[in-house]
Motif scaffolding. Structure first.
Motif, PDB file in Angstrom:
ATOM      1  N   CYS A 158       0.714  -1.179  -0.086  1.00  0.00           N
ATOM      2  CA  CYS A 158       0.080   0.129  -0.066  1.00  0.00           C
ATOM      3  C   CYS A 158       0.779   1.272   0.100  1.00  0.00           C
ATOM      4  O   CYS A 158       0.649   2.195  -0.788  1.00  0.00           O
ATOM      5  CB  CYS A 158      -0.889  -0.088   1.127  1.00  0.00           C
ATOM      6  N   CYS A 175       3.742  -2.955   6.140  1.00  0.00           N
ATOM      7  CA  CYS A 175       2.529  -2.001   6.290  1.00  0.00           C
ATOM      8  C   CYS A 175       2.361  -1.445   7.948  1.00  0.00           C
ATOM      9  O   CYS A 175       2.620  -2.557   8.713  1.00  0.00           O
ATOM     10  CB  CYS A 175       1.349  -2.467   5.873  1.00  0.00           C
ATOM     11  N   GLY A 201      -0.391  -0.349   9.072  1.00  0.00           N
ATOM     12  CA  GLY A 201      -1.885  -0.374   9.213  1.00  0.00           C
ATOM     13  C   GLY A 201      -2.504   0.936   9.238  1.00  0.00           C
ATOM     14  O   GLY A 201      -3.777   1.145   9.604  1.00  0.00           O
ATOM     15  N   LEU A 202      -1.818   1.750   8.436  1.00  0.00           N
ATOM     16  CA  LEU A 202      -2.403   3.212   8.290  1.00  0.00           C
ATOM     17  C   LEU A 202      -2.566   3.432   6.780  1.00  0.00           C
ATOM     18  O   LEU A 202      -2.147   4.575   6.285  1.00  0.00           O
ATOM     19  CB  LEU A 202      -1.573   4.367   8.833  1.00  0.00           C
ATOM     20  N   CYS A 203      -3.207   2.462   6.173  1.00  0.00           N
ATOM     21  CA  CYS A 203      -3.197   2.487   4.841  1.00  0.00           C
ATOM     22  C   CYS A 203      -3.883   3.690   4.195  1.00  0.00           C
ATOM     23  O   CYS A 203      -3.691   4.193   3.200  1.00  0.00           O
ATOM     24  CB  CYS A 203      -3.859   1.138   4.194  1.00  0.00           C
ATOM     25  N   GLU A 215      -0.940   6.466   3.538  1.00  0.00           N
ATOM     26  CA  GLU A 215       0.321   6.097   3.104  1.00  0.00           C
ATOM     27  C   GLU A 215       0.462   7.260   2.059  1.00  0.00           C
ATOM     28  O   GLU A 215      -0.221   7.932   1.416  1.00  0.00           O
ATOM     29  CB  GLU A 215       0.064   4.814   2.380  1.00  0.00           C
TER      30      GLU A 215
END
Length: 131
Positions: free
Chosen positions: A39, A71, A73-75, A78
């Motif tokens: 991502c 990642c 976890g903050l897609c 990004e």
């Protein structure tokens, strides 16, 4: 492609060694971690990473460790960049393009001032320990 001379090869080796030194953790007190999951890469993290390296090199900063992670976890934010610096809260910046990467180096790392408009995650004030 033109043939490379011995001098060209030496110059290339020197450039690559300098780039690798930024990933060596010895004698580094600041960490910059770039989210390079799929991502992040799709959102432009490679340009962000390159801008960070170029700006740090341009400023002659040798106390900064630059590394990659998967990642975070903050897609939705990004490319993301986490900065860990002594005496400052650990901060994750979001939507970091090349220009913002340069701003992070200049303001956060050199100037010791947060780039408030790009913060997407930081510890809440009640868990930040005073140094």
């Amino acid at each position: 492609m033109a043939k490379m001379t011995l001098e060209d090869l030496r110059k290339m080796r020197e450039e690559k060694q300098k780039a690798m030194e930024m990933r060596d953790s010895s004698n580094k007190d600041v960490q910059v971690i770039v989210g390079m999951g799929t991502c992040g890469i799709a959102a432009g993290a490679k340009d962000t990473f390159t801008s960070l390296i170029d700006t740090l090199t341009e400023k002659g900063l040798t106390n900064v460790l630059v590394r990659q992670t998967g990642c975070m976890g903050l897609c939705h934010s990004e490319p993301t960049v986490e900065v860990v610096a002594p005496g400052m809260p650990t901060v994750i910046y979001g939507k970091v393009d090349a220009a913002t990467a340069k701003e992070i180096v200049e303001k956060h790392i050199v100037g010791r001032e947060l780039v408030d408009s790009k913060i997407c995650d930081k510890p809440s004030i009640d868990i930040i320990k005073e140094s």
